[in-house]
Design a protein around this motif. Structure first.
Motif, PDB file in Angstrom:
ATOM      1  N   TYR A   1       0.850  -1.179   0.000  1.00  0.00           N
ATOM      2  CA  TYR A   1       0.000   0.000   0.000  1.00  0.00           C
ATOM      3  C   TYR A   1       0.884   1.226   0.000  1.00  0.00           C
ATOM      4  O   TYR A   1       1.851   1.312   0.744  1.00  0.00           O
ATOM      5  CB  TYR A   1      -0.900   0.026   1.229  1.00  0.00           C
TER       6      TYR A   1
ATOM      7  N   ARG B   1       3.576 -13.851   1.357  1.00  0.00           N
ATOM      8  CA  ARG B   1       2.467 -14.125   0.451  1.00  0.00           C
ATOM      9  C   ARG B   1       2.194 -13.025  -0.564  1.00  0.00           C
ATOM     10  O   ARG B   1       1.616 -13.279  -1.608  1.00  0.00           O
ATOM     11  CB  ARG B   1       1.206 -14.402   1.263  1.00  0.00           C
ATOM     12  N   ASN B   2       2.601 -11.793  -0.239  1.00  0.00           N
ATOM     13  CA  ASN B   2       2.324 -10.720  -1.198  1.00  0.00           C
ATOM     14  C   ASN B   2       3.452 -10.578  -2.233  1.00  0.00           C
ATOM     15  O   ASN B   2       3.578  -9.560  -2.881  1.00  0.00           O
ATOM     16  CB  ASN B   2       2.066  -9.395  -0.483  1.00  0.00           C
TER      17      ASN B   2
ATOM     18  N   ASP C   1      -0.953  -6.999   4.714  1.00  0.00           N
ATOM     19  CA  ASP C   1      -1.575  -8.305   4.435  1.00  0.00           C
ATOM     20  C   ASP C   1      -2.493  -8.235   3.229  1.00  0.00           C
ATOM     21  O   ASP C   1      -3.286  -7.331   3.138  1.00  0.00           O
ATOM     22  CB  ASP C   1      -2.377  -8.764   5.639  1.00  0.00           C
TER      23      ASP C   1
ATOM     24  N   ARG D   1      -2.355   1.431  -4.307  1.00  0.00           N
ATOM     25  CA  ARG D   1      -1.522   0.240  -4.169  1.00  0.00           C
ATOM     26  C   ARG D   1      -0.453   0.235  -5.236  1.00  0.00           C
ATOM     27  O   ARG D   1      -0.702   0.553  -6.391  1.00  0.00           O
ATOM     28  CB  ARG D   1      -2.380  -1.008  -4.283  1.00  0.00           C
TER      29      ARG D   1
ATOM     30  N   GLY E   1      -2.254   6.606   1.472  1.00  0.00           N
ATOM     31  CA  GLY E   1      -3.711   6.561   1.384  1.00  0.00           C
ATOM     32  C   GLY E   1      -4.199   5.223   0.878  1.00  0.00           C
ATOM     33  O   GLY E   1      -3.829   4.191   1.395  1.00  0.00           O
ATOM     34  N   LEU E   2      -4.996   5.253  -0.158  1.00  0.00           N
ATOM     35  CA  LEU E   2      -5.645   4.028  -0.605  1.00  0.00           C
ATOM     36  C   LEU E   2      -4.965   3.382  -1.807  1.00  0.00           C
ATOM     37  O   LEU E   2      -5.378   2.342  -2.276  1.00  0.00           O
ATOM     38  CB  LEU E   2      -7.107   4.332  -0.974  1.00  0.00           C
TER      39      LEU E   2
ATOM     40  N   MET F   1      -6.596  -9.683  -5.713  1.00  0.00           N
ATOM     41  CA  MET F   1      -6.607  -9.209  -4.332  1.00  0.00           C
ATOM     42  C   MET F   1      -7.473  -7.952  -4.205  1.00  0.00           C
ATOM     43  O   MET F   1      -7.383  -7.044  -5.007  1.00  0.00           O
ATOM     44  CB  MET F   1      -5.176  -8.891  -3.914  1.00  0.00           C
ATOM     45  N   LYS F   2      -8.284  -7.940  -3.166  1.00  0.00           N
ATOM     46  CA  LYS F   2      -9.139  -6.779  -2.977  1.00  0.00           C
ATOM     47  C   LYS F   2      -8.344  -5.656  -2.304  1.00  0.00           C
ATOM     48  O   LYS F   2      -7.378  -5.904  -1.605  1.00  0.00           O
ATOM     49  CB  LYS F   2     -10.337  -7.147  -2.095  1.00  0.00           C
ATOM     50  N   ASN F   3      -8.796  -4.450  -2.504  1.00  0.00           N
ATOM     51  CA  ASN F   3      -8.136  -3.326  -1.838  1.00  0.00           C
ATOM     52  C   ASN F   3      -8.739  -3.165  -0.452  1.00  0.00           C
ATOM     53  O   ASN F   3      -9.838  -2.662  -0.275  1.00  0.00           O
ATOM     54  CB  ASN F   3      -8.338  -2.051  -2.659  1.00  0.00           C
ATOM     55  N   ARG F   4      -7.986  -3.637   0.557  1.00  0.00           N
ATOM     56  CA  ARG F   4      -8.566  -3.707   1.885  1.00  0.00           C
ATOM     57  C   ARG F   4      -8.733  -2.341   2.522  1.00  0.00           C
ATOM     58  O   ARG F   4      -9.598  -2.125   3.346  1.00  0.00           O
ATOM     59  CB  ARG F   4      -7.718  -4.604   2.771  1.00  0.00           C
ATOM     60  N   ARG F   5      -7.848  -1.425   2.148  1.00  0.00           N
ATOM     61  CA  ARG F   5      -7.957  -0.103   2.765  1.00  0.00           C
ATOM     62  C   ARG F   5      -9.252   0.576   2.368  1.00  0.00           C
ATOM     63  O   ARG F   5      -9.930   1.174   3.189  1.00  0.00           O
ATOM     64  CB  ARG F   5      -6.784   0.764   2.338  1.00  0.00           C
TER      65      ARG F   5
ATOM     66  N   ARG G   1      -4.153 -18.701   8.998  1.00  0.00           N
ATOM     67  CA  ARG G   1      -4.397 -17.271   8.804  1.00  0.00           C
ATOM     68  C   ARG G   1      -4.909 -16.956   7.398  1.00  0.00           C
ATOM     69  O   ARG G   1      -4.319 -17.354   6.401  1.00  0.00           O
ATOM     70  CB  ARG G   1      -3.110 -16.496   9.045  1.00  0.00           C
TER      71      ARG G   1
END
Lengths: 265, 272, 328
Positions: free
Chosen positions: A17, A65-66, B272, A23, A20-21, B1-5, C131
């Motif tokens: 991230y 994992r990312n 995550d 990615r 802000g939002l 992957m979803k944008n969790r924020r 998890r």
């Protein structure tokens, strides 16, 4: 010498991230290629942040994992798939990590080296290996917090050779050790190579790599820029890549001419 | 992957809106909530009364909303008060150290030594019971764990090399507190504040249920559920089920919002 | 060894001071209560028919004009000798009432405490190990739901389902109605304690499970688990994760004592279970201050005793303390 491990145009990127939002994809390794030969010590040298440790994690298929990888890693002539990596871990490929935090703080040394096995053969072999690295059998009864830095390093090496691996990946095994202890640790790597094991030594210390390795791979900002015999770094002759030359020149006996680009090391 | 924020932000806005509307609706329905209509008594849930009616013919949906509204307001007030107390006490303990720290830690241990319910009962008796007794009780008993957390954070920040360097470079104490300390504590504090809500609401309802809070005429979830106890064996299940479910729903909204915010703001899980 | 002894003594002194603090603050809170001791103890009607001399004598008896400090010291010196005063509701010594009520509650509390711990630890480790996958999501959702549910409502629901609809479990009380205490059989006792114990343990389990999950995730992210994986170790969960969540689990387990007791106040009320929690509510509602004070102190003893036990257990379980102390 036949190669035991080859990495071909390996790249690793992370999704993170940003502010802000948003990615963003952050690439850590952009283009890494190297070969590790059986019976030889290959050193991967690069500054902090060059992505060296990621290679180790990629070989064992233990990246977070990312992470996303591209390129290929081959072990013993065949691609190292996740399933194959799982099967080989602790049998043919072993990791020597950086330090004491890699030992379970709640478990005695003996069971950790033996991976919990209690049969007579494992016990005997554990004692034999610890003795080889100058550790008495009383060390088996100690907890990690009771070990000195040098002892912990030797215990970690003992863990790695417990199963007579064919490839050992050592990730920064010497920082924090005095030069004498570091020398002894490195001598163990040479010894392992003499017995036919391929050793990949990941370090930021060129000085150290030069004394122990047969071959040096130079990594810069996630990219391999040079792969040369270690001997070239003794005299500086035959180093063609400017970055490698700059590295060589920055070494103490060569006048410490520090290029701006090299000072990140 | 979803944008969790983005999801988290969306969720927090949604939760906030839902709770605000419940509070507003409850406030508006306050008058009607107590209106008895004996022609409509003991009705199971039906289209006209989705939550059914009680022995006085009062509409359970109205009573529930009015009660929830009260719960949310009490919860908000107590959570704010106890979070502020936690900030002051935890911050003071870490900032002054020495006997101040020892004293505050001792008081924290002391308060933690008495189960919340018992402490709230004690305080509410001291205040002569009633709504204020419970409110003060909940506010005074919930600051302990957040205070400990903030004390730890401030201590850690105090030792941080960059702050010590800034001090030596002559940056004034006031500016340091404003620019660094408060900025660093804000996420912890906000999360603590939101996570304080569910506890506060649950304890308010519990103590009211036991009979220490409001008087029976006032609409409160605790009162409604205490009343419903008397009708359990006669099969009037709706009296207990819907008001309880609504309370659980409201509390869960807060808990989820706080939990998501915490995960987002903690560096360990932010990626995550 | 000397280290451990010093540590234990220090902890005991701290505990004694805290207990003193608890009793004093509880005493002061009750003193601040706008309750007229004569009215609560004798009743309005009886008071009206008394002569001023009688009233004066009663006022002296209940210490109306004695300063609070003097009354507290009197209570304290009595309490140190095991005399906590007389309960106004039950007209018997507070110590006697408490021991009777605690006797009824103790098995309920213990079984709920043990069950909550075992369930919480198991679910927490299970969630941490998975998890982000469905077992984790499921366990977390369940724990969040339970921790958002007031325990008294959970008790109401269980009562409604098992006792009213299905009719397979008794409505409440510790013993069947109309049975003398001596005639109660063990199965009957268990049957009556089943629902309250279940409610309490489910409510206590959620917190333990969620915290254990966080710890398990931390452990799984640690360097030594990384190496264990790189070495192809099997049974990592049992060999390393369980071993390393033991210490936090001990803390959580003993810290949950207060929560379990607090929950029992509500749950006993719903099930009309004549235990300590119900006595606390009765004492609070009825203005029986000596009993409430006694219950508060006893509860604090249990909570602080739990903290002490956790500290001492740490010394046994954590090799860093155990070995460090042996050397020191």
């Amino acid at each position: 010498m036949e190669p035991i491990l080859t990495a071909d145009h390996l790249s690793v990127a992370f999704t993170r991230y940003g502010r802000g939002l948003s990615r963003i994809a952050l690439s850590a390794l952009t283009d890494l290629s190297l070969t590790v030969d059986a019976g030889r010590v290959t050193a991967l040298v690069g500054g902090s942040g060059a992505g060296k440790s990621l290679l180790a994690h990629a070989v064992f298929h233990l990246l977070p994992r990312n992470a996303h990888t591209a390129g290929t890693i081959c072990y013993d002539g065949a691609p190292l798939t996740p399933a194959r990596a799982r099967a080989l871990r602790g049998r043919e490929i072993s990791l020597i990590p950086q330090g004491i935090t890699y030992l379970d703080p709640m478990m005695k040394v003996g069971p950790q080296v033996r991976r919990g096995r209690r049969d007579g053969m494992s016990r005997a072999r554990c004692r034999e290996i610890l003795a080889r690295y100058g550790l008495g059998s009383e060390v088996e009864e100690l907890y990690p917090f009771e070990l000195s830095g040098g002892m912990a390093r030797r215990v970690l090496i003992a863990c790695a050779v417990m199963d007579s691996p064919r490839l050992i990946v050592a990730d920064e095994p010497t920082p924090g050790l005095d030069s004498q202890t570091a020398g002894r640790v490195l001598a163990h790597f040479q010894e392992l190579a003499e017995q036919g094991t391929g050793v990949l030594l990941i370090t930021h210390d060129l000085e150290l790599a030069r004394t122990v390795a047969h071959k040096i791979v130079v990594l810069r900002e996630g990219r391999t820029v040079d792969e040369v015999p270690a001997a070239l770094f003794q005299t500086g002759e035959g180093l063609t890549h400017p970055y490698s030359r700059a590295l060589w020149q920055a070494m103490p006996e060569n006048g410490l001419i520090v290029d701006r680009e090299v000072s990140v090391l | 992957m979803k944008n969790r924020r983005r999801n988290t932000l969306f969720f927090i806005i949604l939760a906030g809106t839902a709770l605000c509307s419940v509070t507003l609706a409850g406030g508006l329905l306050y008058e009607g909530a107590a209106a008895a209509d004996f022609a409509q008594k003991n009705l199971p849930p039906c289209p006209a009364h989705p939550f059914g009616t009680d022995w006085m013919g009062r509409d359970m949906l109205r009573r529930t909303l009015a009660g929830l509204s009260l719960s949310v307001r009490v919860g908000g007030l107590t959570a704010a008060v106890s979070a502020a107390a936690a900030l002051v006490l935890g911050g003071a303990a870490a900032a002054f150290g020495g006997w101040v720290d020892a004293l505050i830690s001792w008081i924290t241990d002391l308060v933690m030594g008495i189960p919340h319910i018992l402490l709230i009962i004690l305080i509410s008796i001291a205040c002569g019971r009633g709504l204020w007794g419970v409110t003060i009780g909940v506010a005074l008993s919930h600051w302990t764990s957040l205070a400990r957390l903030i004390r730890g954070e401030v201590l850690q920040l105090k030792g941080a090399p960059y702050l010590q360097l800034a001090r030596r470079l002559g940056v004034s104490r006031g500016r340091l507190v404003k620019n660094h300390l408060l900025l660093h504590l804000m996420p912890q504090f906000l999360t603590g504040l939101i996570l304080q809500f569910p506890h506060a609401i649950l304890h308010e309802a519990s103590v009211t249920f036991l009979g220490f809070g409001l008087s029976p005429e006032q609409p409160a979830i605790g009162i409604i559920l205490a009343e419903s106890m008397g009708y359990l064996t006669t099969g009037r299940w709706w009296l207990a089920l819907f008001p309880g479910l609504s309370l659980v729903g409201a509390v869960m909204l807060f808990a989820l919002a706080g939990e998501r915010l915490r995960l987002l703001l903690s560096p360990a899980t932010a990626q995550d | 060894m000397r280290h451990r002894l010093q540590f234990t003594i220090k902890k005991l002194v701290r505990m004694a001071l805290l207990l003193l603090g608890v009793s004093l603050s509880a005493f002061l809170l009750m003193d601040a209560a706008p309750l007229d001791p004569l009215q609560t103890n004798i009743g309005q009607a009886a008071l009206g028919s008394m002569s001023p001399e009688q009233l004066a004598r009663l006022e002296e008896y209940w210490g109306v004009n004695t300063p609070a400090a003097e009354r507290y010291l009197a209570w304290l010196s009595g309490a140190l000798r095991g005399d906590f005063g007389v309960s106004l509701l039950y007209r018997r010594p507070v110590a006697e009432v408490i021991s009777l009520r605690l006797g009824a509650s103790v098995w309920l509390l213990l079984s709920a405490w043990a069950l909550a711990g075992v369930l919480g630890l198991t679910l927490g480790v299970l969630a941490g190990a998975n998890r982000g996958r469905w077992p984790d999501l499921l366990i977390r959702a369940a724990c969040l739901t339970v921790s958002s549910t007031p325990s008294f409502w959970l008790a109401l629901l269980l009562l409604m389902v098992f006792s009213v609809w299905l009719g397979i479990l008794p409505i409440g009380l510790a013993v069947p109605i109309g049975t003398a205490a001596a005639d109660v059989t063990l199965p009957q006792r268990l049957l009556h304690a089943l629902l309250p114990a279940l409610t309490l343990s489910v409510a206590g389990m959620a917190n333990i499970a969620l915290h254990t999950r966080e710890k398990a995730v931390d452990v799984l992210d640690s360097d030594y688990i990384f190496l264990a994986r790189a070495r192809g170790e099997r049974h990592i969960l049992i060999r390393h994760v369980l071993r390393n969540v033991t210490l936090p689990a001990i803390t959580l387990q003993f810290a949950s004592i207060g929560e379990i007791i607090g929950g029992s106040v509500l749950v006993e009320q719903v099930f009309s279970y004549p235990g300590l929690g119900q006595a606390a509510v009765a004492a609070g509602l009825g203005g029986d201050l000596p009993l409430l004070l006694g219950i508060t102190v006893i509860t604090a003893v249990l909570v602080f005793g739990g903290n002490l036990a956790a500290d001492l257990l740490y010394g046994v379980v954590d090799p860093r303390i155990r070995r460090g102390a042996a050397k020191g």
